[in-house]
Design an enzyme around this catalytic site. Structure first.
Site, PDB file in Angstrom:
ATOM      1  CD  GLN A   1       9.295   2.639   1.490  1.00 52.42           C
ATOM      2  OE1 GLN A   1       8.801   3.181   2.490  1.00 52.42           O
ATOM      3  NE2 GLN A   1       9.504   3.313   0.375  1.00 52.42           N
TER       4      GLN A   1
ATOM      5  CG  HIS B   1       7.581  -1.850   4.764  1.00 55.78           C
ATOM      6  ND1 HIS B   1       7.121  -0.724   4.115  1.00 55.78           N
ATOM      7  CD2 HIS B   1       8.451  -1.415   5.704  1.00 55.78           C
ATOM      8  CE1 HIS B   1       7.682   0.344   4.666  1.00 55.78           C
ATOM      9  NE2 HIS B   1       8.509  -0.047   5.628  1.00 55.78           N
TER      10      HIS B   1
ATOM     11  N   GLY C   1       9.604   5.929  -6.655  1.00 48.45           N
ATOM     12  CA  GLY C   1       8.184   5.697  -6.398  1.00 48.45           C
ATOM     13  C   GLY C   1       7.802   5.636  -4.945  1.00 48.45           C
TER      14      GLY C   1
HETATM   15  N1  APR Z   1       5.813   6.364 -11.266  1.00 49.91           N
HETATM   16  C1  APR Z   1       6.606   6.860 -10.295  1.00 49.91           C
HETATM   17  N2  APR Z   1       6.144   7.306  -9.101  1.00 49.91           N
HETATM   18  C2  APR Z   1       4.808   7.220  -8.897  1.00 49.91           C
HETATM   19  C3  APR Z   1       3.909   6.709  -9.865  1.00 49.91           C
HETATM   20  C4  APR Z   1       4.468   6.267 -11.096  1.00 49.91           C
HETATM   21  N3  APR Z   1       3.705   5.774 -12.088  1.00 49.91           N
HETATM   22  N4  APR Z   1       2.655   6.771  -9.351  1.00 49.91           N
HETATM   23  C5  APR Z   1       2.768   7.298  -8.123  1.00 49.91           C
HETATM   24  N5  APR Z   1       4.054   7.573  -7.844  1.00 49.91           N
HETATM   25  C6  APR Z   1       4.622   8.132  -6.617  1.00 49.91           C
HETATM   26  C7  APR Z   1       3.719   9.110  -5.894  1.00 49.91           C
HETATM   27  O1  APR Z   1       3.937  10.423  -6.388  1.00 49.91           O
HETATM   28  C8  APR Z   1       4.202   8.969  -4.448  1.00 49.91           C
HETATM   29  O2  APR Z   1       5.277   9.852  -4.188  1.00 49.91           O
HETATM   30  O3  APR Z   1       4.807   7.062  -5.717  1.00 49.91           O
HETATM   31  C9  APR Z   1       4.713   7.530  -4.378  1.00 49.91           C
HETATM   32  C10 APR Z   1       3.801   6.602  -3.602  1.00 49.91           C
HETATM   33  O4  APR Z   1       3.782   7.045  -2.274  1.00 49.91           O
HETATM   34  P1  APR Z   1       2.937   6.220  -1.181  1.00 49.91           P
HETATM   35  O5  APR Z   1       1.581   5.957  -1.716  1.00 49.91           O
HETATM   36  O6  APR Z   1       3.089   6.953   0.119  1.00 49.91           O
HETATM   37  O7  APR Z   1       3.687   4.800  -1.108  1.00 49.91           O
HETATM   38  P2  APR Z   1       5.040   4.469  -0.353  1.00 49.91           P
HETATM   39  O8  APR Z   1       5.946   5.666  -0.332  1.00 49.91           O
HETATM   40  O9  APR Z   1       5.563   3.215  -0.934  1.00 49.91           O
HETATM   41  O10 APR Z   1       4.531   4.179   1.148  1.00 49.91           O
HETATM   42  C11 APR Z   1       5.509   3.747   2.078  1.00 49.91           C
HETATM   43  O11 APR Z   1       3.774   3.416   3.723  1.00 49.91           O
HETATM   44  O12 APR Z   1       1.662   2.718   4.215  1.00 49.91           O
HETATM   45  C12 APR Z   1       2.978   2.366   4.275  1.00 49.91           C
HETATM   46  O13 APR Z   1       3.780   0.173   4.329  1.00 49.91           O
HETATM   47  C13 APR Z   1       3.244   1.128   3.472  1.00 49.91           C
HETATM   48  O14 APR Z   1       5.267   0.553   2.277  1.00 49.91           O
HETATM   49  C14 APR Z   1       4.276   1.554   2.438  1.00 49.91           C
HETATM   50  C15 APR Z   1       4.870   2.809   3.055  1.00 49.91           C
END
Ligand code: APR
Length: 240
Positions: A96, A114, A181
């Protein structure tokens, strides 16, 4: 992990959490990107129509940060590239993320569902091309020569993610699905684990700092930082 055949296909979904330890912000953590700017303003077609300069400014800042601030892949990206090299079956990463850290770590079998921060496209020609500089409305398309038609090659909310057919085929065929993640807030990615569970064969694992919205759908959930969990998980897979 007895259910996994030695050369079974593996599909790995990654989200912003895998790049966090490389120095890139996530979206929904307490200090995340969406706590600083409204996604409606910078990550929707309506926002771009309303104020293209604001949207260009948002992506220009993220592009500059990725290119100029020494952001490099971390041990989690490297471990997934090792898995692709050493696993006897297919390993497909569906990310993503719009950063290029998987590529720079050596992963090649990769889908950016994405889009990509280091690509732009003309809304007339539609063909994406590599781009590392700032973008603005005055810049002309190198192919059709029109101004005001260039946009980030990034999928915004309300737009269709890329390569969904290829992703669906891979989810239907895989023996192992790993989610790393991602918070499980955004579909269709958040629904991939249900699609895999529906095919009834694959083992499903979540590697995350905290349980995602879909955590209960996984056979197995391991909590921790990606840079520690992912290399250990890959070692376990390769040395079974
Ligand atoms: N190691 C593992 N996981 C982690 C770490 C780490 N060091 N730091 C944070 N996380 C986890 C958080 O707990 C959370 O569950 O990564 C996740 C990040 O979640 P989001 O910020 O929601 O990101 P993501 O899931 O990639 O978002 C999906 O949303 O806004 C849109 O297009 C955007 O691609 C993105 C999509």
């Amino acid at each position: 992990m007895s259910v996994l055949p030695p050369s079974g296909a593996i599909v790995i979904l990654t989200g912003a959490g895998i790049s966090k330890e490389s120095g890139l912000d996530t979206f929904r953590d307490k200090d995340g990107i969406w706590s600083k700017v409204r996604l409606e303003d910078v990550a929707t077609p309506e926002g771009f129509r309303r104020d293209p300069a604001k949207v260009h400014g948002f992506y220009n800042a993220r592009r500059r940060h990725l290119v100029e601030d020494g952001i490099v892949p971390n041990a989690a990206h490297a471990a997934l590239a090792r898995l692709e090299r050493e696993w006897r079956g297919e390993v497909l990463i569906v990310t993503q993320n719009i950063d290029d850290l998987h590529e720079r770590a050596g992963s090649a079998n990769l889908i950016h569902m994405h889009g990509e921060l280091l690509k732009i496209r003309c809304q007339r020609c539609a063909q994406p091309f590599a781009w590392v500089d700032d973008l603005d409305q005055e810049r002309r398309c190198p192919d059709c020569g029109r101004g005001g038609t260039l946009r980030p090659h990034v999928v915004w909310f309300g737009e269709m993610p890329l390569e969904m057919e290829r992703i669906g085929d891979a989810l239907a065929e895989c023996s192992l699905f790993v989610s790393i993640g991602t918070s499980g807030h955004v579909y269709p990615a958040a629904g991939f684990v249900q699609m895999v569970r529906g095919q009834g064969r694959a083992h499903t694992v979540e590697l995350n700092l905290e349980p995602s919205e879909s955590a209960t759908m996984f056979h197995e959930s391991r909590l921790g930082r990606a840079s520690e969990l992912v290399p250990a998980f890959v070692e376990e897979l390769l040395c079974r």
